[in-house]
Design an enzyme around this catalytic site. Structure first.
Site, PDB file in Angstrom:
ATOM      1  N   ASN A  38       0.809  -1.219   0.000  1.00  0.00           N
ATOM      2  CA  ASN A  38       0.000   0.000   0.000  1.00  0.00           C
ATOM      3  C   ASN A  38       0.846   1.274   0.000  1.00  0.00           C
ATOM      4  O   ASN A  38       1.691   1.479   0.869  1.00  0.00           O
ATOM      5  CB  ASN A  38      -0.909  -0.023   1.248  1.00  0.00           C
ATOM      6  CG  ASN A  38      -2.199   0.747   1.055  1.00  0.00           C
ATOM      7  OD1 ASN A  38      -2.480   1.245  -0.037  1.00  0.00           O
ATOM      8  ND2 ASN A  38      -2.996   0.828   2.108  1.00  0.00           N
ATOM      9  N   HIS A 123     -15.075  -4.878  10.723  1.00  0.00           N
ATOM     10  CA  HIS A 123     -14.715  -3.549  11.244  1.00  0.00           C
ATOM     11  C   HIS A 123     -15.960  -2.717  11.531  1.00  0.00           C
ATOM     12  O   HIS A 123     -16.636  -2.297  10.601  1.00  0.00           O
ATOM     13  CB  HIS A 123     -13.929  -2.769  10.193  1.00  0.00           C
ATOM     14  CG  HIS A 123     -12.537  -3.237  10.012  1.00  0.00           C
ATOM     15  ND1 HIS A 123     -11.577  -2.457   9.433  1.00  0.00           N
ATOM     16  CD2 HIS A 123     -11.922  -4.389  10.319  1.00  0.00           C
ATOM     17  CE1 HIS A 123     -10.432  -3.117   9.390  1.00  0.00           C
ATOM     18  NE2 HIS A 123     -10.623  -4.300   9.919  1.00  0.00           N
ATOM     19  N   ARG A 148     -14.232  -5.636  15.350  1.00  0.00           N
ATOM     20  CA  ARG A 148     -13.261  -4.618  15.762  1.00  0.00           C
ATOM     21  C   ARG A 148     -13.984  -3.292  15.948  1.00  0.00           C
ATOM     22  O   ARG A 148     -14.797  -2.908  15.097  1.00  0.00           O
ATOM     23  CB  ARG A 148     -12.181  -4.488  14.673  1.00  0.00           C
ATOM     24  CG  ARG A 148     -10.996  -3.680  15.102  1.00  0.00           C
ATOM     25  CD  ARG A 148     -10.014  -3.501  13.958  1.00  0.00           C
ATOM     26  NE  ARG A 148     -10.356  -2.342  13.157  1.00  0.00           N
ATOM     27  CZ  ARG A 148      -9.513  -1.718  12.325  1.00  0.00           C
ATOM     28  NH1 ARG A 148      -8.278  -2.168  12.195  1.00  0.00           N
ATOM     29  NH2 ARG A 148      -9.885  -0.679  11.621  1.00  0.00           N
ATOM     30  N   TYR A 160      -7.449   7.072  12.741  1.00  0.00           N
ATOM     31  CA  TYR A 160      -7.347   5.802  12.026  1.00  0.00           C
ATOM     32  C   TYR A 160      -8.619   4.961  12.223  1.00  0.00           C
ATOM     33  O   TYR A 160      -9.140   4.864  13.331  1.00  0.00           O
ATOM     34  CB  TYR A 160      -6.134   4.990  12.522  1.00  0.00           C
ATOM     35  CG  TYR A 160      -6.253   3.560  12.058  1.00  0.00           C
ATOM     36  CD1 TYR A 160      -5.997   3.252  10.729  1.00  0.00           C
ATOM     37  CD2 TYR A 160      -6.739   2.570  12.895  1.00  0.00           C
ATOM     38  CE1 TYR A 160      -6.208   1.979  10.259  1.00  0.00           C
ATOM     39  CE2 TYR A 160      -6.941   1.289  12.434  1.00  0.00           C
ATOM     40  CZ  TYR A 160      -6.675   0.999  11.111  1.00  0.00           C
ATOM     41  OH  TYR A 160      -6.906  -0.261  10.643  1.00  0.00           O
ATOM     42  N   ASP A 211      -7.740  -1.677  17.385  1.00  0.00           N
ATOM     43  CA  ASP A 211      -6.435  -1.416  16.769  1.00  0.00           C
ATOM     44  C   ASP A 211      -5.924  -0.052  17.230  1.00  0.00           C
ATOM     45  O   ASP A 211      -6.545   0.978  16.939  1.00  0.00           O
ATOM     46  CB  ASP A 211      -6.599  -1.432  15.234  1.00  0.00           C
ATOM     47  CG  ASP A 211      -5.262  -1.424  14.507  1.00  0.00           C
ATOM     48  OD1 ASP A 211      -4.212  -1.216  15.157  1.00  0.00           O
ATOM     49  OD2 ASP A 211      -5.273  -1.629  13.272  1.00  0.00           O
ATOM     50  N   HIS A 213      -3.003   1.058  16.344  1.00  0.00           N
ATOM     51  CA  HIS A 213      -2.284   1.524  15.159  1.00  0.00           C
ATOM     52  C   HIS A 213      -0.979   2.237  15.512  1.00  0.00           C
ATOM     53  O   HIS A 213      -0.691   3.335  15.021  1.00  0.00           O
ATOM     54  CB  HIS A 213      -3.179   2.394  14.275  1.00  0.00           C
ATOM     55  CG  HIS A 213      -2.993   2.121  12.816  1.00  0.00           C
ATOM     56  ND1 HIS A 213      -2.152   2.856  12.028  1.00  0.00           N
ATOM     57  CD2 HIS A 213      -3.490   1.168  12.002  1.00  0.00           C
ATOM     58  CE1 HIS A 213      -2.162   2.379  10.797  1.00  0.00           C
ATOM     59  NE2 HIS A 213      -2.973   1.344  10.755  1.00  0.00           N
ATOM     60  N   GLU A 237      -4.397  -4.325  19.296  1.00  0.00           N
ATOM     61  CA  GLU A 237      -3.470  -4.511  18.179  1.00  0.00           C
ATOM     62  C   GLU A 237      -2.492  -3.343  18.065  1.00  0.00           C
ATOM     63  O   GLU A 237      -2.873  -2.194  18.275  1.00  0.00           O
ATOM     64  CB  GLU A 237      -4.327  -4.607  16.909  1.00  0.00           C
ATOM     65  CG  GLU A 237      -3.540  -4.747  15.647  1.00  0.00           C
ATOM     66  CD  GLU A 237      -4.455  -4.665  14.430  1.00  0.00           C
ATOM     67  OE1 GLU A 237      -5.659  -4.981  14.537  1.00  0.00           O
ATOM     68  OE2 GLU A 237      -3.957  -4.271  13.364  1.00  0.00           O
ATOM     69  N   GLU A 263       1.274  -6.647  11.528  1.00  0.00           N
ATOM     70  CA  GLU A 263       0.795  -6.532  10.142  1.00  0.00           C
ATOM     71  C   GLU A 263       1.863  -5.916   9.235  1.00  0.00           C
ATOM     72  O   GLU A 263       1.829  -6.135   8.027  1.00  0.00           O
ATOM     73  CB  GLU A 263      -0.511  -5.737  10.069  1.00  0.00           C
ATOM     74  CG  GLU A 263      -0.359  -4.267  10.410  1.00  0.00           C
ATOM     75  CD  GLU A 263      -1.669  -3.515  10.390  1.00  0.00           C
ATOM     76  OE1 GLU A 263      -2.696  -4.106  10.759  1.00  0.00           O
ATOM     77  OE2 GLU A 263      -1.662  -2.342   9.983  1.00  0.00           O
ATOM     78  N   HIS A 313      -3.480 -10.173   9.006  1.00  0.00           N
ATOM     79  CA  HIS A 313      -3.938  -8.892   8.460  1.00  0.00           C
ATOM     80  C   HIS A 313      -4.834  -9.179   7.251  1.00  0.00           C
ATOM     81  O   HIS A 313      -4.522 -10.044   6.448  1.00  0.00           O
ATOM     82  CB  HIS A 313      -2.672  -8.133   8.032  1.00  0.00           C
ATOM     83  CG  HIS A 313      -2.870  -6.732   7.585  1.00  0.00           C
ATOM     84  ND1 HIS A 313      -1.939  -6.105   6.784  1.00  0.00           N
ATOM     85  CD2 HIS A 313      -3.844  -5.825   7.816  1.00  0.00           C
ATOM     86  CE1 HIS A 313      -2.339  -4.872   6.548  1.00  0.00           C
ATOM     87  NE2 HIS A 313      -3.481  -4.673   7.170  1.00  0.00           N
ATOM     88  N   ASP A 317      -6.331  -3.409   1.333  1.00  0.00           N
ATOM     89  CA  ASP A 317      -5.152  -3.288   0.461  1.00  0.00           C
ATOM     90  C   ASP A 317      -4.500  -4.651   0.219  1.00  0.00           C
ATOM     91  O   ASP A 317      -3.530  -4.742  -0.536  1.00  0.00           O
ATOM     92  CB  ASP A 317      -4.138  -2.278   1.021  1.00  0.00           C
ATOM     93  CG  ASP A 317      -3.830  -2.469   2.494  1.00  0.00           C
ATOM     94  OD1 ASP A 317      -4.759  -2.367   3.310  1.00  0.00           O
ATOM     95  OD2 ASP A 317      -2.666  -2.714   2.817  1.00  0.00           O
ATOM     96  N   GLU A 340      -8.638 -11.294   9.890  1.00  0.00           N
ATOM     97  CA  GLU A 340      -9.303 -10.012   9.603  1.00  0.00           C
ATOM     98  C   GLU A 340     -10.001 -10.099   8.247  1.00  0.00           C
ATOM     99  O   GLU A 340      -9.463 -10.656   7.292  1.00  0.00           O
ATOM    100  CB  GLU A 340      -8.254  -8.889   9.573  1.00  0.00           C
ATOM    101  CG  GLU A 340      -8.845  -7.511   9.317  1.00  0.00           C
ATOM    102  CD  GLU A 340      -7.790  -6.407   9.359  1.00  0.00           C
ATOM    103  OE1 GLU A 340      -6.584  -6.726   9.293  1.00  0.00           O
ATOM    104  OE2 GLU A 340      -8.178  -5.234   9.455  1.00  0.00           O
TER     105      GLU A 340
END
Ligand code: KDG
Ligand code: MG
Length: 403
Positions: A38, A123, A148, A160, A211, A213, A237, A263, A313, A317, A340
């Protein structure tokens, strides 16, 4: 023996960019591998076209391990996301070829199914806690067993995991990186009430994930983990950046909330200490960025020795080819945890028709020989590559932060 006669890279953008490797053999059997990185897509496309494909021609497509070792050791420059995504694409395409020649789905070649289906998480997101919980209820009604939760943070314009137009979230959103503002203090206040409200509305028979992130320091992550313990999260995560694997010791000392990371890892060396010291519970490495099915199996085998489970993951993407490969892997690996699953758009699914399916919170790769994914090359050619970047983060004083 099936000899590799040609290979090419297909770049397409059906709503977002994907890079695909197609390897052809003199048996008239071909295989597909995802090579999408990505925001840096063309670097892998060039690595494959300019440096890898010339070395593949004439090789025995059945020698998957040997070709993996050849590309890894032979490059001299080991590891890194570009190299490992390119190796992953070759590896995935070769497993696809082997399955097609054997007339078997890839998971059968990996030892067969260890389970009937693969538990996936969806998600749920929203600008407010109420919106996120409402969205999570929607996932629960569709049968998801794991969800999530990501919610907007009061005082921050964006964050995010929260989409602009409700359910679908696509972070690579501009032809130059968008600049976001970040405050760990504001964020840390916002997550416990999200989990509290979600448990009230969804009950206790659903797994809840979150997450971070990479945005917290280890001690902040330890505190958040402790604050969330009453709500029994399935995992937290990417609590903190993981280049320094020892960082996770500090988090572990402070919380029993399970931790997932990886990930962005591309090699077993990125997670060696995290696994050996049992600093994590789930390893998130996936097929396309971690050297393909061959290397991911090595990571999973190693993790199994230390009670670490997999949690690949699976954002948008990662193309449907990677998704299919991950599902074959998930079905066959003994220490699978969760997968996921972020649905692709209808445009993407049309370019990559696939055999995998979702029902009642579980997925299955299907029983087509190989990976069970195709690419419609004519359709793919209609969607030209469009440069797109992930955003960057700055703190309120203007300094750069982790996105
Ligand atoms: O390319 C980056 C995305 O895949 C990533 O931001 C998504 O963190 C992510 C996730 O857990 O799906
Ligand atoms: Mg993530």
């Amino acid at each position: 023996m099936p000899r590799i006669t040609s290979a090419k890279v297909i770049v397409t953008c059906p709503g977002r960019n994907f890079v695909t490797l197609k390897i052809e053999t003199d048996d008239d059997v071909y295989g597909l591998g995802d090579a999408t990185l990505n925001g840096r897509e063309l670097s892998v496309a060039s690595y494959l076209t300019d440096h890898v494909i010339p070395c593949l021609i004439g090789r025995d497509a059945h020698r998957i391990e040997d070709i993996w070792q050849y590309l890894y050791k032979g490059a001299y420059w080991r590891r890194g996301p570009v190299t490992m995504s390119a190796i992953a694409a070759v590896d995935t395409a070769l497993w696809d070829i082997k399955g097609k020649i054997a007339g078997l789905p890839v998971y059968q070649l990996l030892g067969g199914a260890c389970r009937d289906g693969v538990m996936v998480y969806g998600h749920a997101n929203g600008k407010t806690i109420e919106e996120t919980v409402e969205n999570a209820l929607h996932y629960q009604q569709q049968g998801y067993k794991a969800i999530r939760l990501q919610s907007g943070v009061p005082g921050l314009a964006s964050t995010y995991g929260v989409s602009k137009d409700r359910y679908f979230y696509e972070p690579a959103d501009a032809d130059l990186p968008t600049e976001n503002l970040w405050s760990s203090e504001k964020y840390l206040r916002s997550v416990p009430p999200l989990f509290e409200k979600a448990r009230e509305a969804l009950g206790w028979d659903v797994h809840l994930l979150h997450d971070i992130h990479h945005r917290l320091t280890p001690i902040e992550a330890g505190r958040l983990g402790k604050d969330l313990e009453p709500y029994r999260p399935f995992w937290l995560e990417d609590a903190t950046p993981a280049e320094n694997q020892a960082n996770f010791r500090l988090i572990r000392q402070h919380t029993t909330s399970p931790l997932a990371v990886g990930e962005i890892f591309n090699s077993i060396w990125d997670c060696k200490q995290l696994i050996e010291e049992q600093l994590i519970d789930y390893i998130r490495a996936t097929v396309v960025h971690a050297g393909g099915i061959t290397h991911l199996r090595r990571i999973a085998g190693f993790a199994d020795l230390y009670n670490v489970r997999t949690g690949c993951h699976g954002a948008t993407d990662l193309s449907p080819i990677c998704m299919a490969a991950a599902l074959h892997f998930d079905l066959s690996v003994s220490n699978f945890g969760v997968q996921e699953y972020m649905r692709h758009t209808a445009e993407t699914d049309a370019v990559f028709p696939h055999a995998y399916s979702f029902a009642d919170g579980m997925m299955h790769p299907g029983d087509a020989p190989g990976l069970g994914v195709e690419i419609d090359e004519d359709l793919a050619a209609k969607y030209e590559y469009k440069r797109a970047y992930l955003p960057v983060n700055r703190l309120e004083d203007g300094s750069m932060w982790h996105w």
